[in-house]
Design an enzyme around this catalytic site. Structure first.
Site, mmCIF file in Angstrom:
data_model
loop_
_atom_site.group_PDB
_atom_site.id
_atom_site.type_symbol
_atom_site.label_atom_id
_atom_site.label_comp_id
_atom_site.label_asym_id
_atom_site.label_seq_id
_atom_site.Cartn_x
_atom_site.Cartn_y
_atom_site.Cartn_z
ATOM 1 N N HIS A 156 51.722 41.809 17.126
ATOM 2 C CA HIS A 156 50.783 42.519 16.246
ATOM 3 C C HIS A 156 50.526 43.938 16.768
ATOM 4 O O HIS A 156 50.603 44.174 17.976
ATOM 5 C CB HIS A 156 49.434 41.782 16.201
ATOM 6 N N HIS A 185 51.108 31.911 18.349
ATOM 7 C CA HIS A 185 52.321 32.716 18.145
ATOM 8 C C HIS A 185 53.293 32.459 19.281
ATOM 9 O O HIS A 185 53.290 33.159 20.294
ATOM 10 C CB HIS A 185 51.970 34.211 18.073
ATOM 11 N N HIS A 241 39.263 32.724 15.605
ATOM 12 C CA HIS A 241 40.731 32.597 15.547
ATOM 13 C C HIS A 241 41.117 31.116 15.496
ATOM 14 O O HIS A 241 42.077 30.730 14.817
ATOM 15 C CB HIS A 241 41.355 33.285 16.765
ATOM 16 N N SER A 290 50.510 33.139 12.235
ATOM 17 C CA SER A 290 49.435 32.417 12.942
ATOM 18 C C SER A 290 49.287 30.966 12.526
ATOM 19 O O SER A 290 48.885 30.679 11.395
ATOM 20 C CB SER A 290 48.081 33.076 12.680
ATOM 21 N N TYR A 341 47.701 45.283 17.119
ATOM 22 C CA TYR A 341 46.565 45.310 18.050
ATOM 23 C C TYR A 341 46.946 44.856 19.462
ATOM 24 O O TYR A 341 46.200 45.109 20.410
ATOM 25 C CB TYR A 341 45.375 44.477 17.519
ATOM 26 N N GLU A 342 48.107 44.210 19.607
ATOM 27 C CA GLU A 342 48.545 43.805 20.954
ATOM 28 C C GLU A 342 49.181 44.974 21.703
ATOM 29 O O GLU A 342 49.039 45.085 22.917
ATOM 30 C CB GLU A 342 49.608 42.696 20.861
ATOM 31 N N ALA A 402 48.626 34.533 8.170
ATOM 32 C CA ALA A 402 47.300 34.025 7.813
ATOM 33 C C ALA A 402 46.483 35.202 7.297
ATOM 34 O O ALA A 402 46.641 36.329 7.792
ATOM 35 C CB ALA A 402 46.631 33.432 9.052
ATOM 36 N N MET A 422 45.888 41.183 9.566
ATOM 37 C CA MET A 422 46.198 42.184 10.606
ATOM 38 C C MET A 422 47.708 42.253 10.859
ATOM 39 O O MET A 422 48.129 42.677 11.936
ATOM 40 C CB MET A 422 45.482 41.809 11.913
ATOM 41 N N SER A 423 48.493 41.802 9.907
ATOM 42 C CA SER A 423 49.941 41.728 10.160
ATOM 43 C C SER A 423 50.718 41.833 8.858
ATOM 44 O O SER A 423 50.138 42.038 7.790
ATOM 45 C CB SER A 423 50.274 40.387 10.834
ATOM 46 N N ASN A 444 40.653 31.535 5.463
ATOM 47 C CA ASN A 444 39.194 31.713 5.430
ATOM 48 C C ASN A 444 38.877 32.616 4.245
ATOM 49 O O ASN A 444 39.788 33.253 3.710
ATOM 50 C CB ASN A 444 38.707 32.370 6.735
HETATM 51 N N1 HPA Z 1 40.690 39.257 8.285
HETATM 52 C C1 HPA Z 1 41.754 39.819 8.914
HETATM 53 N N2 HPA Z 1 42.782 39.106 9.341
HETATM 54 C C2 HPA Z 1 42.770 37.786 9.117
HETATM 55 C C3 HPA Z 1 41.696 37.154 8.469
HETATM 56 C C4 HPA Z 1 40.604 37.927 8.030
HETATM 57 O O1 HPA Z 1 39.630 37.427 7.452
HETATM 58 N N3 HPA Z 1 41.973 35.810 8.414
HETATM 59 C C5 HPA Z 1 43.202 35.651 9.008
HETATM 60 N N4 HPA Z 1 43.681 36.855 9.429
#
Ligand code: HPA
Length: 285
Positions: free
Chosen positions: A93, A71, A257, A38, A95-96, A123, A221-222, A245
């Site tokens: 991903h 992406h 995002h 990401s 989730y996709e 990320a 998530m990856s 973050n």
């Molecule tokens: N949580 C899950 N996936 C993420 C996050 C998060 O805080 N930041 C970037 N991808």
């Protein structure tokens, strides 16, 4: 259980156009694979005068286009610091697609083409209170909470999966190498455990506290399904999570995002320095 065509066969079909193009012009197989997650979009331009080639995911049989901003969904073959590299910009991903075979297929495509060393990036949200936005975390281990039966998905129905040992998923020496280079590249590299969640929602405060208590330093998530797949299929794997973050978010500002992409974008140049340093010191590993 994985249905239909075995995943190795799918990888062979998907990699064929890349292999054919490289063969046509007499280029060597890529030795390094880099997956850029990401917003992590370093230029990583090829060596002056060298050949570059590019394929969109949807140009390769069986690969899906990406659907998530940040992406691009491309493979790029180029020489970086003298070594043939296959860059994967963007990923699929869970989730996709809710299908881990499509998440892992690009990794097996790279392996099929000859990639031996794979560096995965993504990320992630920091759970360790000492982590700051803009730092990277070297993934030393993971906790897989995606919970979608990765091994069942990857193996053909009826295959003897056995009891694979995942304790060595992230190659110790490869990770140590990155740690030793990071300082000289101006990259603040931490170490820790990555928790993988299915997404696509970001964590509630209670979930983030829970993930920290169970041993997570960062959450994403990856990456973890690809790392497991690459390890099981014999690749040397290292992984870097860009902390985009932190949990809990400062002043309770909701996470978006867009913010994740912007933070990753600010770290892309640092990542480029580290990747160049790695490849130039290890050559064609
Ligand atoms: N949580 C899950 N996936 C993420 C996050 C998060 O805080 N930041 C970037 N991808």
């Amino acid at each position: 259980m994985g249905e239909g065509v075995p995943i190795e066969e799918k990888a062979r079909r998907a990699s064929a156009p890349v292999r054919d193009s490289l063969k046509e012009v007499g280029l060597p197989a890529p030795r390094w694979g880099l997956v850029l997650g990401s917003g992590l979009d370093p230029t990583l331009s090829g060596d002056p005068g060298s050949v570059s080639m590019r394929w969109r995911f949807e140009e390769l049989p069986g690969l899906r286009p990406t659907t998530v901003p940040g992406h691009p969904g491309t493979f790029e073959y180029r020489f970086i610091e003298g070594a043939p590299v296959l860059l994967q910009r963007g990923r699929i991903h869970y989730y996709e697609t809710r299908d881990l075979r499509s998440v892992c297929l690009p990794v097996l495509l790279m392996r099929d083409l000859g990639v031996g060393s794979l560096l995965l990036t993504n990320a992630a949200g920091g759970l360790n209170p000492s982590f700051h936005v803009g730092e990277f975390m070297l993934v030393r281990d993971h906790i897989d909470l995606i919970g979608a039966g990765l091994l069942w998905e990857l193996m053909p129905a009826g295959a003897d999966i056995g009891f694979p040992d995942l304790s060595g998923t992230y190659d110790r020496d490869f990770g140590d190498r990155l740690l030793s280079l990071a300082g000289g590249c101006g990259v603040r590299l931490r170490e820790g455990v990555l928790v993988a969640v299915p997404g696509p929602a970001y964590e509630t405060p209670a979930e983030a506290r829970y993930l920290r208590i169970i041993g997570g330093d960062a959450v994403s998530m990856s990456l973890v399904p690809e790392a497991i797949c690459a390890h099981l299929w014999g690749m040397r794997v290292a992984a870097l999570s860009c902390i985009t973050n932190v949990h809990p978010p400062p002043a309770g500002i909701p996470l978006t995002h867009d913010e994740v992409l912007k933070a990753a974008g600010r770290s892309a140049a640092a990542l480029e320095r580290l990747l160049r340093s790695l490849i130039s010191t290890e050559g064609s590993a």
